[in-house]
Motif scaffolding. Structure first.
Motif, mmCIF file in Angstrom:
data_model
loop_
_atom_site.group_PDB
_atom_site.id
_atom_site.type_symbol
_atom_site.label_atom_id
_atom_site.label_comp_id
_atom_site.label_asym_id
_atom_site.label_seq_id
_atom_site.Cartn_x
_atom_site.Cartn_y
_atom_site.Cartn_z
ATOM 1 N N VAL A 156 -2.351 -0.179 -12.111
ATOM 2 C CA VAL A 156 -1.373 -0.304 -11.030
ATOM 3 C C VAL A 156 -2.056 -0.742 -9.737
ATOM 4 C CG1 VAL A 156 0.154 1.421 -12.019
ATOM 5 C CG2 VAL A 156 -1.611 2.131 -10.396
ATOM 6 N N GLY A 157 -1.250 -1.289 -8.804
ATOM 7 C CA GLY A 157 -1.764 -1.678 -7.506
ATOM 8 C C GLY A 157 -2.061 -0.470 -6.641
ATOM 9 N N SER A 227 7.290 -5.224 -6.058
ATOM 10 C CA SER A 227 6.430 -6.324 -6.500
ATOM 11 C C SER A 227 5.239 -5.799 -7.296
ATOM 12 C CB SER A 227 5.944 -7.141 -5.296
ATOM 13 O OG SER A 227 5.163 -6.329 -4.425
ATOM 14 N N GLU A 228 4.688 -4.659 -6.881
ATOM 15 C CA GLU A 228 3.569 -4.077 -7.639
ATOM 16 C C GLU A 228 4.051 -3.565 -8.990
ATOM 17 O OE1 GLU A 228 0.984 -1.297 -5.856
ATOM 18 O OE2 GLU A 228 0.338 -2.635 -4.231
ATOM 19 N N GLN A 230 6.423 -4.958 -10.706
ATOM 20 C CA GLN A 230 6.531 -6.169 -11.522
ATOM 21 C C GLN A 230 5.157 -6.613 -12.013
ATOM 22 O OE1 GLN A 230 8.799 -8.578 -8.608
ATOM 23 N NE2 GLN A 230 10.270 -8.913 -10.264
ATOM 24 N N ASP A 231 4.157 -6.537 -11.136
ATOM 25 C CA ASP A 231 2.792 -6.909 -11.530
ATOM 26 C C ASP A 231 2.276 -5.990 -12.628
ATOM 27 O OD1 ASP A 231 2.743 -8.963 -9.693
ATOM 28 O OD2 ASP A 231 1.744 -7.773 -8.132
ATOM 29 N N PHE A 232 2.608 -4.702 -12.506
ATOM 30 C CA PHE A 232 2.187 -3.752 -13.537
ATOM 31 C C PHE A 232 2.806 -4.115 -14.881
ATOM 32 C CE2 PHE A 232 3.377 0.231 -15.812
ATOM 33 C CZ PHE A 232 2.118 0.543 -16.292
ATOM 34 N N LYS A 234 3.437 -6.946 -15.982
ATOM 35 C CA LYS A 234 2.756 -8.122 -16.517
ATOM 36 C C LYS A 234 1.446 -7.760 -17.220
ATOM 37 C CE LYS A 234 4.679 -11.162 -12.954
ATOM 38 N NZ LYS A 234 4.369 -11.989 -11.752
ATOM 39 N N THR A 235 0.976 -6.523 -17.047
ATOM 40 C CA THR A 235 -0.265 -6.093 -17.706
ATOM 41 C C THR A 235 0.000 -5.477 -19.075
ATOM 42 O OG1 THR A 235 -0.247 -3.817 -16.804
ATOM 43 C CG2 THR A 235 -1.228 -5.552 -15.430
ATOM 44 N N GLN A 273 11.671 -10.541 -1.312
ATOM 45 C CA GLN A 273 11.058 -11.866 -1.177
ATOM 46 C C GLN A 273 11.603 -12.628 0.022
ATOM 47 O OE1 GLN A 273 11.916 -13.615 -4.968
ATOM 48 N NE2 GLN A 273 10.592 -12.198 -6.086
#
Length: 274
Positions: A156-157, A227-228, A230-232, A234-235, A273
């Protein structure tokens, strides 16, 4: 009496017995250790020569093995004193060996868990792109608490991790609860997808509302976390098989259900966004 007579008597008395030095050599220990065990009443020699020397029998050697095994397993001398048993019958010997086997099995299991933790920590730290001891500490705590959420910390971020800490997600009870809720919703979505339920159906909308409630409860209304999150997502290729398998099937359904749900409520991801 002659000196030769005393020697003969000693040799006869020593028949079948060992001196403290002989026992120490055979059992790879020291004379001082055996003398200490004798003094503490843990291993008292069974015999004595005519000259007054302490002598050990084969049974004493077996009991010493019992003591050495318990000591190697981390038991204190007081614990050993309580645990050692008399070894006069086959049943008593078997019981002593059974006790040792149980202790060894427990130690093996503990070492297996420790090995798994070390290997897991290595794998998780390799996923990080910088040295971050705070994250290492979180992973170690979750591993020690035996919770399945440890792998999330590595991916995570920073802001998402701070939120997790604020919510107490590095504590076992909270982590397990969130872990369970999130995973259960993913399993439900996977089930709906397999059954062919439309994401924009009544069931799909009810699911989306519940899923979004979980997301907003986690974020506390802070849209900058989305957004973080969403990034998570993607992992997912690096997630544990249990979670990755459910997510791969559930994700398309969740995405479409949320999109349909946001048509009526407004898309929060677009707001972040803008």
């Amino acid at each position: 009496m002659s000196h030769a007579y005393h020697m003969a008597k000693d040799e006869q008395a020593n028949d079948g017995y060992m001196s403290v030095g002989e026992l120490a050599k055979r059992m790879d220990t020291t004379v001082r250790t055996l003398q200490y065990y004798d003094k503490q009443g843990i291993l008292i020699p069974s015999g004595e020569s005519a000259g007054g020397r302490r002598l050990y029998s084969d049974a004493d050697m077996v009991q010493l093995h019992q003591i050495q095994m318990l000591k190697s397993l981390g038991f204190s001398l007081d614990d050993i004193r309580e645990r050692i048993t008399t070894l006069e019958t086959p049943i008593e010997v078997a019981q002593a060996l059974e006790q040792q086997a149980a202790s060894i099995s427990a130690q093996i299991e503990g070492l297996r868990e420790a090995l798994h933790s070390v290997q897991t920590l290595r794998e998780e730290t390799l996923k990080m792109d910088k040295v971050d001891f705070a994250r290492y500490a979180d992973i170690v705590e979750l591993l020690n608490r035996n919770t399945g959420l440890y792998w999330v910390v590595a991916m995570v971020g920073d802001k998402m991790l701070e939120r997790m800490r604020a919510l107490g997600l590095t504590g076992r009870v909270t982590a397990d609860a969130v872990n369970h809720d999130w995973h259960q919703l993913n399993l439900i979505a996977a089930k709906y997808a397999i059954e062919g339920i439309a994401p924009d159906s009544a069931q799909g909308m009810a699911f989306a509302a519940k899923y979004w409630e979980m997301v907003t409860n986690f974020s506390g209304g802070d849209l900058s976390l989305l957004s973080e999150m969403q990034d998570f997502a993607k992992t997912s290729g690096s997630w544990t098989p249990e979670f990755r398998g459910a997510w791969d099937v559930a994700e398309p359904f969740i995405s479409e259900a949320l999109s349909a749900y946001f048509e009526g409520t407004g898309n929060p991801f677009e707001q972040t966004q803008s």
